[in-house]
Design a protein around this motif. Structure first.
Motif, PDB file in Angstrom:
ATOM      1  N   ALA A  49       0.834  -1.187   0.000  1.00  0.00           N
ATOM      2  CA  ALA A  49       0.000   0.000   0.000  1.00  0.00           C
ATOM      3  C   ALA A  49       0.872   1.240   0.000  1.00  0.00           C
ATOM      4  O   ALA A  49       2.008   1.218   0.473  1.00  0.00           O
ATOM      5  N   ALA A  50       0.328   2.340  -0.520  1.00  0.00           N
ATOM      6  CA  ALA A  50       1.044   3.605  -0.554  1.00  0.00           C
ATOM      7  C   ALA A  50       0.096   4.740  -0.214  1.00  0.00           C
ATOM      8  O   ALA A  50      -1.120   4.630  -0.387  1.00  0.00           O
ATOM      9  N   PHE A  68      -7.011  -4.132   3.954  1.00  0.00           N
ATOM     10  CA  PHE A  68      -5.988  -3.302   4.590  1.00  0.00           C
ATOM     11  C   PHE A  68      -6.311  -1.828   4.376  1.00  0.00           C
ATOM     12  O   PHE A  68      -6.862  -1.441   3.338  1.00  0.00           O
ATOM     13  N   THR A  69      -5.929  -1.003   5.339  1.00  0.00           N
ATOM     14  CA  THR A  69      -6.099   0.438   5.235  1.00  0.00           C
ATOM     15  C   THR A  69      -4.811   1.129   5.657  1.00  0.00           C
ATOM     16  O   THR A  69      -4.323   0.909   6.766  1.00  0.00           O
ATOM     17  N   ILE A  70      -4.277   1.957   4.778  1.00  0.00           N
ATOM     18  CA  ILE A  70      -3.084   2.732   5.088  1.00  0.00           C
ATOM     19  C   ILE A  70      -3.509   4.136   5.515  1.00  0.00           C
ATOM     20  O   ILE A  70      -4.458   4.706   4.969  1.00  0.00           O
ATOM     21  N   SER A  71      -2.822   4.688   6.493  1.00  0.00           N
ATOM     22  CA  SER A  71      -3.116   6.031   6.967  1.00  0.00           C
ATOM     23  C   SER A  71      -1.844   6.647   7.537  1.00  0.00           C
ATOM     24  O   SER A  71      -0.829   5.969   7.688  1.00  0.00           O
ATOM     25  N   ARG A  72      -1.913   7.934   7.846  1.00  0.00           N
ATOM     26  CA  ARG A  72      -0.749   8.591   8.417  1.00  0.00           C
ATOM     27  C   ARG A  72      -1.174   9.720   9.329  1.00  0.00           C
ATOM     28  O   ARG A  72      -2.251  10.306   9.164  1.00  0.00           O
ATOM     29  N   ALA A  75       1.421  14.965  12.090  1.00  0.00           N
ATOM     30  CA  ALA A  75       1.815  15.671  13.301  1.00  0.00           C
ATOM     31  C   ALA A  75       2.741  14.816  14.156  1.00  0.00           C
ATOM     32  O   ALA A  75       3.586  15.342  14.881  1.00  0.00           O
ATOM     33  N   GLU A  76       2.578  13.493  14.075  1.00  0.00           N
ATOM     34  CA  GLU A  76       3.407  12.573  14.840  1.00  0.00           C
ATOM     35  C   GLU A  76       4.461  11.891  13.987  1.00  0.00           C
ATOM     36  O   GLU A  76       5.205  11.041  14.490  1.00  0.00           O
ATOM     37  N   ASN A  77       4.522  12.238  12.700  1.00  0.00           N
ATOM     38  CA  ASN A  77       5.504  11.652  11.785  1.00  0.00           C
ATOM     39  C   ASN A  77       5.402  10.129  11.792  1.00  0.00           C
ATOM     40  O   ASN A  77       6.409   9.417  11.840  1.00  0.00           O
ATOM     41  N   THR A  78       4.173   9.648  11.716  1.00  0.00           N
ATOM     42  CA  THR A  78       3.892   8.229  11.856  1.00  0.00           C
ATOM     43  C   THR A  78       2.926   7.761  10.768  1.00  0.00           C
ATOM     44  O   THR A  78       2.015   8.493  10.371  1.00  0.00           O
ATOM     45  N   MET A  79       3.134   6.539  10.298  1.00  0.00           N
ATOM     46  CA  MET A  79       2.262   5.917   9.311  1.00  0.00           C
ATOM     47  C   MET A  79       1.738   4.603   9.886  1.00  0.00           C
ATOM     48  O   MET A  79       2.402   3.953  10.700  1.00  0.00           O
ATOM     49  N   PHE A  80       0.547   4.197   9.431  1.00  0.00           N
ATOM     50  CA  PHE A  80      -0.100   3.010   9.968  1.00  0.00           C
ATOM     51  C   PHE A  80      -0.578   2.104   8.844  1.00  0.00           C
ATOM     52  O   PHE A  80      -0.828   2.535   7.720  1.00  0.00           O
ATOM     53  N   LEU A  81      -0.722   0.836   9.170  1.00  0.00           N
ATOM     54  CA  LEU A  81      -1.360  -0.121   8.284  1.00  0.00           C
ATOM     55  C   LEU A  81      -2.303  -0.970   9.122  1.00  0.00           C
ATOM     56  O   LEU A  81      -1.848  -1.796   9.921  1.00  0.00           O
ATOM     57  N   GLN A  82      -3.599  -0.749   8.951  1.00  0.00           N
ATOM     58  CA  GLN A  82      -4.605  -1.565   9.611  1.00  0.00           C
ATOM     59  C   GLN A  82      -4.889  -2.769   8.733  1.00  0.00           C
ATOM     60  O   GLN A  82      -5.306  -2.617   7.585  1.00  0.00           O
TER      61      GLN A  82
END
Length: 126
Positions: A49-50, A68-72, A75-82
């Motif tokens: 994912a991108a 799957f769901t990608i998000s970011r 503010a926290e300089n963080t990326m997620f993959l659910q």
């Protein structure tokens, strides 16, 4: 120095869920595209994912669409993959990655990413 660190991997049963996180340090990526890739034993590293710089655009491999769901959180300089509805075929080491240029959007090409984490293991049992 730039560092990407994945977390959240583990062992789950088929149909279960995991949420992966990728924390960046040494550089802010709030104006850069980012992505997730995975590599299973004996396989090449493959796109998952991108997401573009703002999170307004996302792009998924066909194998994970709808699950799957990608998000970011810039503010926290963080990326997620659910990851939901996990299958044994999802078993792999999952890597987060960031592109190098400001304004870069979504990409499924490994060569387009310049910064990589060390990976986190996801194992899905049947």
């Amino acid at each position: 120095q730039v560092q990407l660190v994945e977390s959240g991997g583990g062992l789950v049963q088929s149909g279960g869920s995991l949420r992966l996180s990728c924390a960046a340090s040494g550089r802010t990526f709030n104006s850069h595209g980012m992505g997730w890739f995975r590599q299973a034993p004996g396989n090449e590293r493959q796109f998952v994912a991108a997401i573009n710089w703002s999170g307004s655009l996302t792009y998924y491999a066909d194998s994970v669409k709808g699950r799957f769901t990608i998000s970011r959180d810039n503010a926290e300089n963080t990326m997620f993959l659910q990851m939901n509805s996990l299958k044994p075929g999802d078993t792999a080491v999952y890597y987060c990655a960031a592109r190098s240029r400001i304004g870069d959007g979504t990409s499924s090409t490994i060569a387009d990413y310049n910064y990589w984490g060390q990976g986190t293991q996801v194992t899905v049992s049947s």
